[in-house]
Design an enzyme around this catalytic site. Structure first.
Site, PDB file in Angstrom:
ATOM      1  N   ARG A 311       0.829  -1.211   0.000  1.00 31.75           N
ATOM      2  CA  ARG A 311       0.000   0.000   0.000  1.00 31.75           C
ATOM      3  C   ARG A 311       0.865   1.263   0.000  1.00 31.75           C
ATOM      4  NH1 ARG A 311      -5.557   1.648   0.853  1.00 31.75           N
ATOM      5  NH2 ARG A 311      -6.191  -0.519   0.690  1.00 31.75           N
ATOM      6  N   GLU A 715      -9.425   5.991   7.334  1.00 32.07           N
ATOM      7  CA  GLU A 715      -7.995   6.257   7.232  1.00 32.07           C
ATOM      8  C   GLU A 715      -7.619   7.571   6.530  1.00 32.07           C
ATOM      9  OE1 GLU A 715      -7.908   2.342   5.443  1.00 32.07           O
ATOM     10  OE2 GLU A 715      -5.992   1.993   6.427  1.00 32.07           O
TER      11      GLU A 715
END
Lengths: 761, 261
Positions: A311, A715
């Site tokens: 990621r 997030e």
């Protein structure tokens, strides 16, 4: 409809009165035993033997277990089966659990655990990135590489080039409620586990393996956590498994909670990174070539490091079109806590690397970094579609409009001029301002995790029992989902009972992670509600000779033809007519596919966007600094609940700014974590938030077909805090001619060092 | 916590008698000692609280014009009542947090001589006199390295006398998590010269910066300190900051204290 309303958190009144129950608040049955780990005192070595006589003899101790005493699997890893609950023949970090004390009280267990004498033959540990590279200590066989275009040739051909390196520190989760689990024995070897976890199914799976039972013998329940932040995605396994093993041995209920120091010493944290870069760019600041190397310390076990590091690579572009880019990622094995999930899951580190790169280019050209950012943005939606370095077309790009709006509402240009004026007049206190954007990909990159289930019952009095696979950690998921259910049935929110996440109700769930809680579970609940609503509608349609589609559920009433009933009446009628009023719902995210080895595909369903402007002041004689003002504009799509979303955005910004400023993890030369309490590790407190803090939500719905066109909000806002670090860098740049080269976290000492770098002739 | 005996005498004489016992330990506000006991870093069999001794409480003016503070006086009281010496009152008002200020005592702080505590800088910077049950000790003789003082076994601080300077100021650079002094500088200007005492920085505990004192005695202005610096070699280097950083802060904070005095 209750969706889109700014309703308070469903348990807000319980939180503030102290009535909300966490694991350690649950009254335990008589005879409940308490657990503590004895920990490794060495970072790396061979475990010879343990003298645990004094532990066994300590007051209140019932039993002491070591690895050979474990009846079945000795593993708490969420991934590679490389994380023994109790160390076997080797130890890998200071704090690694090596034996388990079962005692009558929590304190007796902890005190006894300190009495163990552990004989370790120490071997050379690997601590730093440099150590790990030299020893080739890594996960996977070599670095992962994702690329687009030809970075090497483009670098050769570039008008200008620039190189640099950025250190990015890790971060302790510092959830208010520490890790905790309570396990009660059922009949015939069954276990009931109450765990502070983001991933009840994972707990169920690991407990079942550890006690040699099928998963059906283990029921895991989670009503709420006092904060998770990713730290309870896998780190709760050890406590639940330890309790289950102890229950199996003693037949008594067992509870384990980590003391704060133990929690910080044992559990994994955010991955720290070093990011090296070579940039090619033209005179206007267009980045024509980029070669990025990401190095991260994963700690001693694999845990979730591969998807975290992936990621980071997937956010190495942030919001910028990079026709020629090469990203190389090294996942290094070190003798430290096994770094784990933390809000953003690698994304923040990758994104910060790119924001630093753009900032460096702007400094080199003497341009406003915002201008360079805007020049490099992906094309807006509706224009030519550009692709990310991993081949995903960016079809929903809104950062140009969003950033333009924020620059206007925050008065960016005028304030930037005012900052320059201030800096010209003030030799000691220097101000800085930075606007940074966020583009964050939404979906688990492990495609099969993008699924969710729900279970909804309507009782014959019209009240509704709601359950789904997501967990509540303070983020407000349960309230959002209840709003969805209330809207589907057209009833008031008080008709809905929100219930604890329970593996016996909804099986095979994914972690509540990747910001996906509302997206996945909201859709699953919608599906279940719609199934029930359709059954009721069909029944009424038959009774009243109308089409089922013409049956309307709204405001607690149900209209079918000329008839008008309360929802409760309809529920009772359906029950009388022998219609099932219980349904499951299921959802899987469409349109995603991803090959993580090739680094190509469409890993994300959509992107969430946002931007923040932060203004800071730095004391250039000491490095002390303050955030003066932050303005945030964040994209939550058509918000399910603007009050909760703004709360998430504010908290995300503050947590992100804390990560990059005051939160410093320090290990000593022996690999001991020295910052294991709030007296040494500084998280932002209420008084540390910006005095002026303007937070707004972008007015626009998700282009992707999500629950009520909302966007995930867990997030992404953490990365708004990047603007705080770059504002500090901007302030320091006013001290001298050189690029400040400010690293994270920007503690006062680090800022002062950067001031000296800027000043040096 | 473990078992210990607790005594709360009402006079200095009774306290001294109680402290004659084996492994008896004087207890001020307990802000350091109680956590120490909880961590099993000390295990006295008897704690002798000094808080019940009326003659060790409060702030008054001495005949020579000095501000006299009873050894068992808490920081909040000093902050409220030592107005005759404003810099001292202000120092006390910024020690720790409200709980520490309402429990912790000046005698306890000076007896402990934590290398990052504020009061040692105030006492040394003011040339205070530490009065015990047995004698009077000049601050210059009292501080003997971190956690080390001139106190004998069983000797207690009954009073601390601060001569009031013409000007004084304390500048503290706090470690953000604990709010202890990473570096704290106490500057006081007296008719016979300037004193500069620094806490938090040195491996030897609180110390006087002689060069700065000389420069400031000749010219009490921040510019008099230009070019003066301390070496980081003997400074504390730990997770909160390097010795070099502390040495740098000493110079910056000294200038600020002079400017603010």
């Amino acid at each position: 409809m209750s969706v889109a309303k700014p309703l308070p958190h469903d348990a807000a009144h319980l939180h503030v009165t102290g009535a909300a129950r966490y694991v350690d608040d649950i009254p335990t049955p008589a005879g409940t035993l308490h657990l503590a780990f004895g920990m490794s005192t060495a970072a790396c070595g061979t475990l010879n033997n343990m003298d645990l006589d004094a532990v066994r003899a300590a007051p209140g101790v019932v039993a002491v277990l070591t690895a050979p005493d474990l009846p079945f699997d000795n593993d708490v890893s969420p991934s590679a089966h490389d994380e023994p609950l109790l160390a076997t023949d080797a130890v890998h970090y200071v704090g690694q659990p090596v034996f388990l004390v079962i005692a009558e009280t929590h304190l007796q267990a902890r005190f006894a655990a300190r009495l163990g004498k552990i004989d370790i033959t120490e071997t050379k540990p690997v601590f730093t990135i440099e150590d790990a590279l030299a020893a080739n200590a890594r996960f996977e066989d070599g670095p992962r590489i994702y690329a687009q275009g030809d970075a090497a040739s483009a670098l050769d051909a570039a008008e200008n080039t620039l190189s640099g390196s950025l250190d990015i520190g890790g971060q302790e989760h510092f959830y208010l409620e520490g890790q905790a689990a309570l396990v009660q024995p059922g009949e015939n070897g069954d276990m009931h586990v109450i765990s502070s976890t983001q991933h009840p199914t994972e707990i169920q799976h690991k407990v079942a393996e550890a006690i040699g039972q099928p998963m059906h013998a283990v029921r895991v329940e989670t009503r709420r956590m006092g904060g998770g932040f990713g730290g309870k995605e896998s780190q709760g396994n050890a406590l639940a498994v330890a309790c289950a093993v102890a229950v199996r041995l003693t037949g008594q209920p067992c509870k384990m909670r980590y003391d704060r120091d133990d929690d910080m010493i044992i559990t994994g944290k955010r991955h720290d990174f070093r990011i090296d870069y070579d940039i090619g760019f033209d005179e206007e600041g267009h980045i024509t070539a980029l070669d990025v190397r990401q190095y991260t310390r994963c700690g001693w076990a694999l845990d979730l490091s591969l998807p975290v590091a992936d990621r980071a690579m997937l956010h190495a572009d942030n919001g910028y079109w990079l026709p020629n880019i090469r990203i190389e990622s090294h996942r290094l094995r070190t003798n430290t806590q096994s770094a784990t999930a933390f809000r953003g899951f690698g994304g923040p580190q990758g994104m910060l690397g790119m924001e630093r790169i753009v900032d460096h280019v702007a400094a080199e050209l003497g341009l406003d970094p915002l201008v360079v950012r805007q020049r490099n943005f992906y094309a807006s939606s509706g224009q030519e579609i550009q692709t990310t370095p991993y081949g995903q077309p960016v079809e929903d790009f809104i950062l140009d409009d969003l950033v333009a709006q924020l620059a206007k509402t925050s008065d960016y240009d005028a304030r930037r001029a005012a900052v320059a004026e201030w800096n010209a007049a003030n030799p000691v206190l220097k101000k800085g301002i930075a606007l940074t954007p966020v583009k964050f990909g939404i979906s688990f990159t492990l495609t099969h995790l993008n699924q969710a289930g729900a279970l909804v019952h309507v009782y014959s009095d019209g009240s509704i029992h709601l359950n789904h696979g997501g967990t509540e950690m303070g983020q407000g998921l349960f309230q959002k989902i209840a709003q969805v259910a209330a809207s589907r049935f057209g009833v008031a929110l008080d008709a809905i009972k929100i219930t604890a996440t329970d593996t016996a109700k909804v099986p095979n769930t994914s972690a509540t992670a990747a910001s996906s809680g509302s997206d996945l579970n909201g859709m699953a609940v919608k599906a279940a509600c719609d199934t029930l609503r359709d059954r009721m509608a069909e029944h009424l349609a038959q009774l009243h000779q109308c089409h089922p589609d013409a049956v309307v559920f709204a405001e607690g009433r149900v209209q079918a033809g000329e008839a008008d009933y309360s929802f409760a009446e309809v529920a009772a009628m359906a029950h009388q007519a022998r219609i099932s009023l219980s349904a499951t719902g299921f959802y899987k995210t469409p349109d995603i596919q991803w090959d993580r080895i090739k680094g190509h595909g469409r890993p994300f369903f959509y992107f969430a966007y946002g931007a923040a402007v932060t203004e800071v002041v730095v004391d250039t004689l000491t490095g002390e600094n303050r955030i003066l003002r932050a303005d945030v504009l964040h994209d939550a799509g058509a918000s399910l609940n603007p009050a909760l979303d703004i709360g998430q955005v504010e908290g995300g910004y503050v947590q992100g700014a804390g990560w990059l400023t005051t939160e410093e993890l320090v290990w000593d030369d022996a690999g001991r974590l020295r910052t294991h309490a709030p007296s040494t590790y500084k998280i932002p407190a209420c008084g540390d938030r910006p005095d002026i803090f303007n937070v707004s939500l972008w007015d626009g719905e998700n282009r992707a077909d999500t629950i009520y066109k909302s966007k995930a909000v867990g997030e992404p806002p953490l990365m708004l805090g990047i603007s705080a670090l770059l504002a500090l860098s901007d302030a320091v740049s006013a001290c001298g001619p050189n690029y400040p080269d400010l690293h994270a976290p920007a503690t006062a000492e680090s800022v002062l060092a950067s001031v000296h770098k800027a000043q040096d002739a | 916590m473990y078992n210990f005996d607790f005594e709360k005498p009402e006079s200095v004489a009774d306290a001294i008698a109680a402290l004659q016992g084996e492994e008896a330990q004087a207890l001020g506000g307990g802000q350091t000692l109680i956590p120490t006991l909880k961590q099993r870093l000390a295990s006295p069999s008897t704690l002798v609280s000094l808080k019940g001794i009326a003659e060790m409480q409060g702030v008054c003016m001495g005949d020579d014009g000095s501000v006299c503070i009873g050894g068992a006086t808490n920081h909040a009281t000093v902050a409220a009542e030592a107005g005759a010496y404003p810099a001292l009152a202000d120092t006390a008002a910024h020690i720790g947090d409200p709980a520490v200020r309402n429990r912790g005592t000046i005698g306890g702080s000076l007896a402990n001589n934590d290398p990052s505590a504020c009061y040692p800088a105030a006492a040394l910077g003011s040339g205070a006199t530490i009065v015990t049950n047995a004698r009077q000790i000049a601050a210059d003789d009292y501080f003997q390295g971190m956690f080390t003082t001139a106190l004998d076994e069983g000797e207690i601080i009954t009073e601390v006398r601060f001569p009031v300077p013409e000007k004084a100021n304390y500048q503290k650079f706090v470690q953000p998590a604990s709010r202890f002094a990473l570096v704290g500088v106490y500057v006081a200007k007296y008719a016979d010269g300037v004193r500069v005492a620094i806490t938090g920085a040195s491996n030897d505990g609180v110390f006087r910066w002689a060069e700065a004192e000389a420069a400031l005695s000749a010219n009490f202005s921040a510019s008099a300190l230009d070019g003066l610096s301390l070496s980081g070699d003997d400074m504390i280097s730990d997770l909160h900051g390097t010795g070099e950083y502390r040495a740098h802060l000493c110079a910056v904070m000294t200038k600020r204290a002079v400017a603010a005095a």
